[in-house]
Design an enzyme around this catalytic site. Structure first.
Site, PDB file in Angstrom:
ATOM      1  N   TYR A 170      57.166  16.192  37.785  1.00 40.28           N
ATOM      2  CA  TYR A 170      55.723  16.353  38.008  1.00 40.28           C
ATOM      3  C   TYR A 170      55.408  17.796  38.407  1.00 40.28           C
ATOM      4  CZ  TYR A 170      51.362  15.964  40.763  1.00 40.28           C
ATOM      5  OH  TYR A 170      50.107  16.146  41.298  1.00 40.28           O
ATOM      6  N   SER A 228      48.895  21.399  42.051  1.00 44.66           N
ATOM      7  CA  SER A 228      49.373  20.671  43.234  1.00 44.66           C
ATOM      8  C   SER A 228      50.106  21.642  44.143  1.00 44.66           C
ATOM      9  CB  SER A 228      50.332  19.558  42.803  1.00 44.66           C
ATOM     10  OG  SER A 228      51.068  19.091  43.924  1.00 44.66           O
TER      11      SER A 228
HETATM   12  P1  NAP Z   1      44.051   9.413  40.803  1.00 45.73           P
HETATM   13  O1  NAP Z   1      43.263   8.843  41.918  1.00 45.73           O
HETATM   14  O2  NAP Z   1      45.422   8.936  40.549  1.00 45.73           O
HETATM   15  O3  NAP Z   1      43.179   9.298  39.465  1.00 45.73           O
HETATM   16  C1  NAP Z   1      43.698   9.794  38.267  1.00 45.73           C
HETATM   17  C2  NAP Z   1      42.575   9.928  37.280  1.00 45.73           C
HETATM   18  O4  NAP Z   1      43.134  10.432  36.046  1.00 45.73           O
HETATM   19  C3  NAP Z   1      41.892   8.614  36.963  1.00 45.73           C
HETATM   20  O5  NAP Z   1      40.538   8.858  36.692  1.00 45.73           O
HETATM   21  C4  NAP Z   1      42.621   8.161  35.694  1.00 45.73           C
HETATM   22  O6  NAP Z   1      41.793   7.378  34.843  1.00 45.73           O
HETATM   23  C5  NAP Z   1      42.913   9.478  35.019  1.00 45.73           C
HETATM   24  N1  NAP Z   1      44.116   9.404  34.181  1.00 45.73           N
HETATM   25  C6  NAP Z   1      45.393   9.281  34.608  1.00 45.73           C
HETATM   26  N2  NAP Z   1      46.226   9.217  33.540  1.00 45.73           N
HETATM   27  C7  NAP Z   1      45.429   9.309  32.442  1.00 45.73           C
HETATM   28  C8  NAP Z   1      45.680   9.289  31.054  1.00 45.73           C
HETATM   29  N3  NAP Z   1      46.926   9.174  30.540  1.00 45.73           N
HETATM   30  N4  NAP Z   1      44.639   9.382  30.209  1.00 45.73           N
HETATM   31  C9  NAP Z   1      43.386   9.494  30.689  1.00 45.73           C
HETATM   32  N5  NAP Z   1      43.072   9.513  31.997  1.00 45.73           N
HETATM   33  C10 NAP Z   1      44.104   9.417  32.855  1.00 45.73           C
HETATM   34  O7  NAP Z   1      44.140  11.014  40.924  1.00 45.73           O
HETATM   35  P2  NAP Z   1      44.024  11.962  42.213  1.00 45.73           P
HETATM   36  O8  NAP Z   1      45.059  11.587  43.195  1.00 45.73           O
HETATM   37  O9  NAP Z   1      42.614  12.074  42.616  1.00 45.73           O
HETATM   38  O10 NAP Z   1      44.523  13.335  41.554  1.00 45.73           O
HETATM   39  C11 NAP Z   1      43.695  14.111  40.734  1.00 45.73           C
HETATM   40  C12 NAP Z   1      44.458  15.363  40.348  1.00 45.73           C
HETATM   41  O11 NAP Z   1      44.896  16.039  41.532  1.00 45.73           O
HETATM   42  C13 NAP Z   1      45.729  15.090  39.535  1.00 45.73           C
HETATM   43  O12 NAP Z   1      45.912  16.098  38.574  1.00 45.73           O
HETATM   44  C14 NAP Z   1      46.824  15.143  40.582  1.00 45.73           C
HETATM   45  O13 NAP Z   1      48.060  15.509  40.020  1.00 45.73           O
HETATM   46  C15 NAP Z   1      46.296  16.212  41.502  1.00 45.73           C
HETATM   47  N6  NAP Z   1      46.803  16.126  42.867  1.00 45.73           N
HETATM   48  C16 NAP Z   1      46.557  15.020  43.635  1.00 45.73           C
HETATM   49  C17 NAP Z   1      47.054  14.969  44.925  1.00 45.73           C
HETATM   50  C18 NAP Z   1      46.798  13.789  45.834  1.00 45.73           C
HETATM   51  O14 NAP Z   1      47.418  13.718  46.907  1.00 45.73           O
HETATM   52  N7  NAP Z   1      45.925  12.871  45.492  1.00 45.73           N
HETATM   53  C19 NAP Z   1      47.800  16.034  45.431  1.00 45.73           C
HETATM   54  C20 NAP Z   1      48.024  17.137  44.626  1.00 45.73           C
HETATM   55  C21 NAP Z   1      47.522  17.175  43.350  1.00 45.73           C
HETATM   56  P3  NAP Z   1      41.883   5.753  34.775  1.00 45.73           P
HETATM   57  O15 NAP Z   1      42.185   5.267  36.151  1.00 45.73           O
HETATM   58  O16 NAP Z   1      40.564   5.335  34.247  1.00 45.73           O
HETATM   59  O17 NAP Z   1      42.990   5.468  33.823  1.00 45.73           O
END
Ligand code: NAP
Length: 254
Positions: free
Chosen positions: A161, A148
């Site tokens: 986080y 991130s």
């Molecule tokens: P998201 O939409 O919140 O989706 C999270 C995904 O991870 C879902 O498929 C969820 O599965 C799975 N997940 C979460 N907790 C889990 C657990 N305990 N066990 C198994 N699966 C789990 O994620 P996103 O925003 O696209 O982010 C993806 C990555 O990018 C993450 O590592 C996040 O920290 C990073 N990131 C995101 C942003 C942002 O702004 N979106 C910014 C910086 C970094 P289920 O829903 O099926 O449980």
């Protein structure tokens, strides 16, 4: 770019958001993709259906990460899928450690339980997923860990986080050296604020504020990050390892 025909990939947390876009992109490039989910099997199946509808190949795998036995459950599903859809060859070329959870609370309200959960899902699980994946990863494989921009951009609501993301970035540095002799690259991709279906992205004023953090004055789309991951997964990135790729749309430029 990136002909992944004949390759296999596991994208953790690909039932939605950045993970979903990454699974779809890698499948478009020709890989057989394991679409991992935690709780939402229906969403993961929808990803598989979309990939197949576009002429790609994928299967879904459920496993809650951050709990005892998580990696065993995950790889039982991954290996069964690879065996079934991969012509009997259980081999994993590309691992994307994407699944993650955020905290969203100020430091005073961060409980030891929340702190432990964040580390269990965001840092411990990726470490042991890599350890397990290496058993079936051939030389020339790819490991991409999603961090991130918050390891370089302050947000006091997300200190714990951000600590987990600082930890996951160490995997690229040290594993790159360790796995170089096998031609396996290990890299970090750091997204900025990326539209992931969270309700906050339905509030125009909030989106405008978030967009202003980027040099491009917009929030990221999942595909913006997926394309960077796809580059690292491709043969074109064979000379890149141990790297931190800023996929924040210029947010870190200040
Ligand atoms: P998201 O939409 O919140 O989706 C999270 C995904 O991870 C879902 O498929 C969820 O599965 C799975 N997940 C979460 N907790 C889990 C657990 N305990 N066990 C198994 N699966 C789990 O994620 P996103 O925003 O696209 O982010 C993806 C990555 O990018 C993450 O590592 C996040 O920290 C990073 N990131 C995101 C942003 C942002 O702004 N979106 C910014 C910086 C970094 P289920 O829903 O099926 O449980």
């Amino acid at each position: 770019m990136g002909d992944l025909t004949g390759k296999t990939a596991l994208v953790t947390g690909s039932s939605r958001g950045i993970g979903r876009a990454t699974a779809e992109r890698l499948a478009r490039d020709g890989a057989l993709v394991a679409v991992h989910y935690g709780s939402d099997a229906v969403a993961a199946e929808d990803v598989v259906t979309c990939i197949e509808g576009a002429g790609g190949r994928a299967f879904s795998v459920g496993a809650t990460l951050g709990v005892p036995g998580d990696v065993d459950v995950l790889f039982a599903g991954v290996e069964a899928g690879l065996d079934k859809y991969g012509a009997g060859e259980v081999s994993l070329d590309i691992l994307v450690n994407n699944a993650g959870v955020m905290g969203g609370v100020p430091p005073e309200e961060t409980t030891p339980e929340l702190f432990d959960e964040l580390f269990a899902v965001n840092a411990k699980a990726p470490f042991f997923i890599i350890q397990r994946a290496l058993r079936i990863m051939p030389d020339g494989g790819r490991v991409i860990n999603i961090s991130s921009g918050l390891t370089r951009f302050a947000n006091p609501q997300e200190i714990a986080y951000a600590m987990t993301k600082g930890a996951i970035e160490m995997l690229a540095l040290h594993y790159a050296k360790y796995l170089g002799p096998r031609g396996i690259t290990v890299n970090t991709v750091a997204p900025g604020i990326t539209r992931n279906g969270h309700p906050v992205f339905d509030i125009p004023e909030a989106v405008a504020q978030m967009a202003a953090l980027s040099a491009f004055n917009r929030v990221g789309e999942p595909g913006d990050v997926a394309d960077v991951v796809a580059f690292l997964a491709s043969d074109e990135a064979r000379w890149v390892t141990g790297a931190f790729l800023d996929a924040t749309g210029g947010t870190l430029a200040g």
